[in-house]
Enzyme design. Structure first.
Site, PDB file in Angstrom:
ATOM      1  N   CYS A   1      -0.791   3.327  11.341  1.00 47.86           N
ATOM      2  CA  CYS A   1      -0.653   4.569  12.109  1.00 47.86           C
ATOM      3  C   CYS A   1      -1.848   4.704  13.048  1.00 47.86           C
ATOM      4  O   CYS A   1      -2.407   5.780  13.211  1.00 47.86           O
ATOM      5  CB  CYS A   1      -0.530   5.783  11.187  1.00 47.86           C
ATOM      6  SG  CYS A   1      -1.890   6.001  10.022  1.00 47.86           S
TER       7      CYS A   1
ATOM      8  N   ASP B   1      -5.857  -4.353  -5.901  1.00 50.24           N
ATOM      9  CA  ASP B   1      -6.206  -4.710  -4.528  1.00 50.24           C
ATOM     10  C   ASP B   1      -5.086  -5.599  -3.973  1.00 50.24           C
ATOM     11  O   ASP B   1      -4.740  -6.621  -4.578  1.00 50.24           O
ATOM     12  CB  ASP B   1      -7.544  -5.456  -4.527  1.00 50.24           C
ATOM     13  CG  ASP B   1      -8.102  -5.662  -3.128  1.00 50.24           C
ATOM     14  OD1 ASP B   1      -7.312  -5.902  -2.195  1.00 50.24           O
ATOM     15  OD2 ASP B   1      -9.338  -5.596  -2.971  1.00 50.24           O
TER      16      ASP B   1
ATOM     17  N   ALA C   1       0.882  -1.180   0.000  1.00 50.05           N
ATOM     18  CA  ALA C   1       0.000   0.000   0.000  1.00 50.05           C
ATOM     19  C   ALA C   1       0.915   1.224   0.000  1.00 50.05           C
ATOM     20  O   ALA C   1       1.186   1.812   1.039  1.00 50.05           O
ATOM     21  CB  ALA C   1      -0.922  -0.014   1.220  1.00 50.05           C
TER      22      ALA C   1
END
Length: 490
Positions: A246, A175, A124
């Site tokens: 995060c 994806d 990602a």
């Protein structure tokens, strides 16, 4: 002031370890986030970038887990709001990156052997902070696949990859859950900086915790479990997987890691991160993961876990021959006779890389010459790659013309046709302006020149004797480009 949901406060209070105070955590979440930057070692050195900040009057504080990163002390003067228009940033010498987000790549590369055949996946990747950090620390060795699901974020990812001089990166728009099936046991190391609830980002996003909902946390956790399983399937035995977020909740962190361990109890082991950097034990969990709360190191909240896949790697042959692309061909002997001497004009011997050259049909009957790493053809048999390689030049009826990407990525190889600009001229170049010379000069035999600033390539210009005609691509023009930080502080 940050708006923090009472539901989140009650939720996180139950999960905090004994040594973390809820009051200190909430107080830290209300403090402004310290600015931090990272030197891109493909374009500069840490000391050179440090000197530029200190020359502008800033004090710098080292980031314990990143030798090339530091916090910028803004107590005497703030950084410019438009620091992205600062020349060293435009040139790719520095990356504006939050300090804690530099941790995952540090964990991925810790004690890892890297060579030209290493294959990395950033599952990602946008906007590119970790992809560029990875390439910087491995000095463009091996192959990096930078994947991004969001089509709107791909452009920014591609821009940062070009700006920072990455030679070895292929982009994929897909994806992340597809990789386990499409590239089983293919990658040596995988970074999954997973999409998450972003609870740790409240210091820069005051609304991050305003509408917190446990149902959103649980929904995100299910997606993360699917992604981490896919990543593990795509990892070679003996390979390294780093999972990071995060956010702060166990549901998106420890519980996702637990799911991986329960799914593959005989194949995965945790690599404890307590020795990753000095004082890492302040953030270590009982499992050996890092849970950085904003109150510990005065940065964003972050979670990092590292795993190794057990077993011995067996190299698998691609299902089809890896020598062909559907839309590319190898250059003809006639084309090579034109290409290699052309680059000799710039002092770069391209002959040793002939096997990595490919031809693509361009617009208006042009031919594009691309430099594509040896590992990419094999990968292209398994995955649809969206962007890869370095566009070197275009061939048209007027002959070859070098391309901007070749200059920003490979310009350090060029030793001829170089014109060094002053700071003012470099700013004007990025503003799309022609550069007028103090006195007319005899143009070089070849009018195309590489313009540089502080020996770093900026792009292409045409030498016309009394001026340098700007050839910077229009989409890269920055109307407010500047050279001195101190002159543009808020």
């Amino acid at each position: 002031m940050a708006q923090i949901s009472q539901h989140f406060i009650e939720h996180i209070e139950k999960q905090l370890p004994q040594h973390i105070s809820l009051e200190e955590l909430l107080a830290a979440c209300q403090r402004p986030l310290r600015k931090s930057v990272r030197a891109n070692l493909l374009k500069t050195t840490t000391s050179e970038l440090r000197d530029q900040f200190e020359k502008a009057g800033y004090s710098l504080l080292p980031i314990p887990w990143c030798d090339e990163g530091f916090w910028v002390d803004e107590s005497t003067q703030p950084l410019p709001d438009n620091i992205g228009n600062w020349l060293p940033h435009l040139q790719g010498q520095c990356y504006i990156q939050e300090a804690s987000s530099m941790l995952p790549v540090k964990a991925l590369l810790h004690d890892l052997e890297v060579n030209d055949h290493s294959k990395f996946l950033d599952m990602a990747a946008a906007p590119g902070s970790k992809t560029t950090q990875l390439a910087s620390l491995t000095h463009n060795q091996g192959l990096i696949v930078a994947n991004e699901l969001s089509s709107t974020r791909l452009k920014g990812l591609y821009y940062n990859i070009q700006r920072c001089g990455l030679e070895n990166t292929a982009l994929r728009h897909a994806d992340g859950r597809q990789f386990g099936q499409q590239t089983p046991e293919f990658f040596d190391a995988i970074l999954l900086d997973a999409p998450c609830g972003g609870e740790g980002t409240v210091r820069k996003d005051e609304q991050a915790l305003a509408n917190w909902d446990i149902n959103n946390v649980r929904s995100m956790s299910e997606l993360q479990k699917e992604l981490i399983v896919s990543a593990f399937k795509a990892l070679k035995p003996g390979g390294r997987l780093v999972y990071s977020t995060c956010t702060l909740s166990r549901e998106e962190n420890q519980d996702v890691c637990k799911h991986l361990l329960m799914t593959y109890p005989e194949q995965v082991t945790v690599k404890p991160l307590n020795t990753l950097f000095t004082n890492a034990d302040q953030a270590i969990t009982e499992e050996g993961y890092l849970q950085v709360y904003p109150s510990i190191f005065d940065c964003e909240g972050f979670f990092v876990a590292s795993f190794e896949k057990l077993g011995k790697s067996v190299e698998k042959e691609p299902a089809e021959p890896a020598s062909k692309f559907t839309h590319l061909t190898k250059p003809s002997a006639k084309q090579l006779e034109m290409i290699v001497p052309y680059f000799n004009i710039f002092g770069w011997d391209l002959a040793p890389l002939q096997d990595e050259l490919w031809v693509k049909k361009g617009k208006a009957n042009t031919q594009e010459i691309w430099l594509i790493g040896k590992e990419i053809p094999a990968l292209n048999q398994r995955l649809k790659l969206n962007r890869f390689g370095v566009k070197l030049l275009e061939l048209n009826k007027h002959g070859p013309k070098i391309q901007h990407q070749a200059i920003t990525t490979l310009g350090h190889h060029f030793t001829q046709q170089i014109v060094e600009l002053t700071a003012q001229q470099a700013s004007e170049y990025y503003q799309g302006k022609d550069i007028f010379l103090p006195a007319p000069e005899e143009p070089p035999k070849h009018k195309e020149v590489i313009v540089t600033y502080q020996q770093n390539p900026l792009g292409l210009a045409k030498h016309l004797g009394n001026k340098l005609k700007n050839n910077l691509p229009r989409e890269l023009v920055r109307d407010k480009a500047f050279s001195e930080l101190s002159d543009h502080a808020r």
